[in-house]
Scaffold this motif. Structure first.
Motif, mmCIF file in Angstrom:
data_model
loop_
_atom_site.group_PDB
_atom_site.id
_atom_site.type_symbol
_atom_site.label_atom_id
_atom_site.label_comp_id
_atom_site.label_asym_id
_atom_site.label_seq_id
_atom_site.Cartn_x
_atom_site.Cartn_y
_atom_site.Cartn_z
ATOM 1 N N CYS A 112 0.842 -1.213 0.000
ATOM 2 C CA CYS A 112 0.000 0.000 0.000
ATOM 3 C C CYS A 112 0.872 1.256 0.000
ATOM 4 C CB CYS A 112 -0.907 0.041 1.224
ATOM 5 S SG CYS A 112 -2.224 -1.175 1.261
ATOM 6 N N CYS A 113 1.931 1.262 0.815
ATOM 7 C CA CYS A 113 2.819 2.432 0.896
ATOM 8 C C CYS A 113 3.552 2.633 -0.434
ATOM 9 C CB CYS A 113 3.845 2.262 2.019
ATOM 10 S SG CYS A 113 3.130 2.175 3.666
ATOM 11 N N LEU A 114 4.026 1.558 -1.011
ATOM 12 C CA LEU A 114 4.768 1.667 -2.272
ATOM 13 C C LEU A 114 3.853 2.190 -3.389
ATOM 14 C CD1 LEU A 114 6.883 -1.636 -2.165
ATOM 15 C CD2 LEU A 114 7.703 0.693 -1.746
ATOM 16 N N VAL A 129 2.011 8.363 9.998
ATOM 17 C CA VAL A 129 2.336 7.282 10.936
ATOM 18 C C VAL A 129 1.174 6.298 10.943
ATOM 19 C CG1 VAL A 129 2.703 6.751 13.382
ATOM 20 C CG2 VAL A 129 3.720 8.816 12.390
ATOM 21 N N PHE A 130 1.493 5.013 10.858
ATOM 22 C CA PHE A 130 0.469 3.967 10.839
ATOM 23 C C PHE A 130 0.892 2.825 11.754
ATOM 24 C CE2 PHE A 130 0.894 5.954 6.655
ATOM 25 C CZ PHE A 130 -0.384 6.463 6.467
ATOM 26 N N TYR A 131 -0.095 2.129 12.293
ATOM 27 C CA TYR A 131 0.225 0.941 13.078
ATOM 28 C C TYR A 131 0.195 -0.294 12.181
ATOM 29 C CZ TYR A 131 0.283 3.882 17.067
ATOM 30 O OH TYR A 131 0.636 4.884 17.941
ATOM 31 N N GLY A 132 1.165 -1.164 12.394
ATOM 32 C CA GLY A 132 1.281 -2.406 11.637
ATOM 33 C C GLY A 132 0.795 -3.555 12.483
ATOM 34 N N VAL A 133 -0.469 -3.913 12.291
ATOM 35 C CA VAL A 133 -1.081 -4.970 13.103
ATOM 36 C C VAL A 133 -2.231 -5.561 12.276
ATOM 37 C CG1 VAL A 133 -2.682 -3.372 14.298
ATOM 38 C CG2 VAL A 133 -1.930 -5.467 15.469
ATOM 39 N N SER A 134 -2.486 -6.843 12.454
ATOM 40 C CA SER A 134 -3.623 -7.457 11.775
ATOM 41 C C SER A 134 -4.929 -6.991 12.416
ATOM 42 C CB SER A 134 -3.492 -8.992 11.804
ATOM 43 O OG SER A 134 -2.518 -9.416 10.861
ATOM 44 N N ASP A 135 -6.040 -7.388 11.818
ATOM 45 C CA ASP A 135 -7.339 -6.920 12.327
ATOM 46 C C ASP A 135 -7.766 -7.782 13.507
ATOM 47 O OD1 ASP A 135 -9.676 -5.558 12.632
ATOM 48 O OD2 ASP A 135 -10.664 -6.434 10.877
ATOM 49 N N ASN A 136 -6.960 -7.766 14.539
ATOM 50 C CA ASN A 136 -7.173 -8.610 15.714
ATOM 51 C C ASN A 136 -8.263 -8.037 16.616
ATOM 52 O OD1 ASN A 136 -4.818 -9.990 14.840
ATOM 53 N ND2 ASN A 136 -3.535 -8.544 15.988
ATOM 54 N N ILE A 169 -6.200 0.829 13.459
ATOM 55 C CA ILE A 169 -5.885 0.612 12.039
ATOM 56 C C ILE A 169 -6.835 1.391 11.134
ATOM 57 C CG2 ILE A 169 -4.726 -1.624 12.325
ATOM 58 C CD1 ILE A 169 -7.313 -2.972 11.343
ATOM 59 N N GLU A 170 -7.771 2.154 11.723
ATOM 60 C CA GLU A 170 -8.709 2.903 10.879
ATOM 61 C C GLU A 170 -7.974 3.955 10.050
ATOM 62 O OE1 GLU A 170 -11.633 1.657 10.570
ATOM 63 O OE2 GLU A 170 -10.897 0.253 12.099
ATOM 64 N N HIS A 171 -6.964 4.569 10.640
ATOM 65 C CA HIS A 171 -6.189 5.577 9.914
ATOM 66 C C HIS A 171 -5.483 4.939 8.702
ATOM 67 C CE1 HIS A 171 -4.058 9.326 9.411
ATOM 68 N NE2 HIS A 171 -2.885 8.732 9.519
ATOM 69 N N ALA A 172 -4.932 3.755 8.882
ATOM 70 C CA ALA A 172 -4.278 3.059 7.761
ATOM 71 C C ALA A 172 -5.295 2.632 6.706
ATOM 72 C CB ALA A 172 -3.499 1.848 8.270
ATOM 73 N N ARG A 173 -6.474 2.224 7.149
ATOM 74 C CA ARG A 173 -7.540 1.878 6.202
ATOM 75 C C ARG A 173 -7.899 3.090 5.348
ATOM 76 N NH1 ARG A 173 -10.245 -3.063 7.565
ATOM 77 N NH2 ARG A 173 -10.465 -3.400 9.809
ATOM 78 N N GLU A 174 -8.100 4.230 6.013
ATOM 79 C CA GLU A 174 -8.578 5.427 5.304
ATOM 80 C C GLU A 174 -7.519 5.991 4.368
ATOM 81 O OE1 GLU A 174 -9.923 8.331 8.175
ATOM 82 O OE2 GLU A 174 -11.210 6.788 9.092
#
Lengths: 277, 277
Positions: free
Chosen positions: A227-229, A238-245, A252-257
């Motif tokens: 996604c970043c590439l 800044v994003f958190y790297g974690v599965s949808d646990n 992870i909403e910020h990374a989704r958006e």
């Protein structure tokens, strides 16, 4: 068009997840930079604490994914200073000097690790109500976490002051495992196995609950890097790297958006240790 | 009871403001640590980049006010690394080793200096609407600003992990001047004088407007440090060091509420250069 991507610290847990999932893709042409080489890969051997040694690897790259550095909270001040503070300066300087426009940085949840220290072990329970997001005050739990916080600031300074790199993504990665242990039941290195705690003991149950919250599967990590590439819009974020646990306490909403991060895995999928363990 | 206070970097602009206003007070017994000595003061001569050299100064201190370090945004990476990054580690280690419970840290507005870069020169006008506070994302404008951001994180780590020091105050100081130039019309070093810009030129007016926003008078700075020394409640917190200037864009409400900071000065009081300039 093929994107040339330099991967530093290529053969660690996170680097190999990227290699396993993205190296075969036509869009990417990877160069692997590592302190030591591996039989199976062509390797640019260099130490990030040595600018002159690493600099040539940055020529003609369209992106750098910077993972090299001391990787754990037990790092001494000397190890952290050389590898994570001076190493980050060297990597940003090399990227700027070579004009590499995109910088994906392997940061860590330990930038905000004191929330876990404060609220554990209740934090690991399914119904505990805490969300740490990109706006939460930074509370590092180690020299390691402090150095990664500095590295994020330094990256932002390069983007905003030099506009080089043009894009910087700080991924606060939680817990990515070796391929053979890609589930919340862990591996020997991280303590969730029969060697260290008796299965079904309270310590074992707590560690498994923690990992169900912290796990980022190898495919979810590689997808987030992808996604970043592919992203054209972020300057610094800044994003958190974690599965949808279900048990995660990192947003992870910020990374989704912003990135379109769409994780496929959830630590709760594993309700028993995998076969044969 | 007298409080023993170690002042590092004692003879700079900020240190001398503290000496001028607090050294005669019965509550305090100061020790001055500096790289070089001064005829008029007893000095503990030490460089903060040398742990062994500085360590003995921390014995029996009740507080350290840590100002030593490279003080400007023009610092090279090497200067900043040695004096501001390693120097902060050494200072925190010495304070922990000696059990000094209170740590007042001379941080800087340059931790968030990119807001100014982004919005100048309109930012300097009286009616510009921006408030940068302790929750604003950090956007350093230099290696210097990046290092001070790291130093704040490292201080928080020591407080939260070691509970030593027990209290840490990060003062993001704006612009404190030499005694003979304690007003927004500045001094030669900071550019607002007739030597550098012709008086009434647009550049001069802009620089004066900026200084009316950034100024922290020497008595207001010393009062804010006094508030920190007297406070019993803060564990870790961040405050802006600025007078109650109409043109300021840095928040002081947080310092008012938490510390009882009550600044007496306002850059607008000076509507013309002082007599004789």
């Amino acid at each position: 068009m093929t994107m040339n991507v330099l991967l530093t610290g290529a053969f660690g847990r996170v680097g190999t997840a990227i290699i396993d999932h993205l190296a075969d893709r036509d869009e990417y042409n990877f160069t692997y930079l590592n302190r030591s080489d591996r039989e199976e890969y062509e390797t640019f051997v260099a130490d990030v604490s040595n600018y002159e040694e690493m600099r040539p690897a940055f020529d003609d790259q369209d992106a750098v994914i910077h993972l090299a550095g001391y990787p754990e909270t037990d790092g001494s001040w000397k190890q952290i200073l050389e590898n994570n503070i001076v190493g980050m300066y060297n990597t940003l300087e090399a990227a700027k000097d070579a004009g590499v426009p995109k910088f994906v940085f392997g940061s860590t949840n330990h930038v905000v690790g004191m929330y876990e220290v404060e609220f554990a072990p209740e934090l690991y329970e399914l119904d505990f109500d805490l969300t740490v997001d990109e706006d939460s005050p930074r509370r590092p739990d180690s020299y390691y976490g402090s150095s990664k916080s500095f590295d994020e600031d330094l990256g932002r300074y390069y983007v905003e002051n030099y506009q080089s790199p043009e894009q910087f993504y700080a991924l606060r990665i939680c817990s990515v495992r070796h391929e053979e242990y890609d589930h919340p039941y862990g591996d020997a290195e991280h303590g969730v196995d029969e060697g260290e705690w008796e299965r079904d003991s309270p310590e074992y149950e707590e560690k498994v609950a923690r990992m169900k919250g912290m796990w980022q599967s190898r495919r979810d990590l590689a997808h987030q890097v992808d996604c970043c590439l592919q992203d054209d819009d972020v300057e610094f974020d800044v994003f958190y790297g974690v599965s949808d646990n279900d048990r995660r306490w990192f947003d992870i909403e910020h990374a989704r958006e912003v990135l379109g991060y769409d994780p496929q895995d959830n630590g709760e999928e594993w309700d028993a240790p995998p076969e044969g363990r």
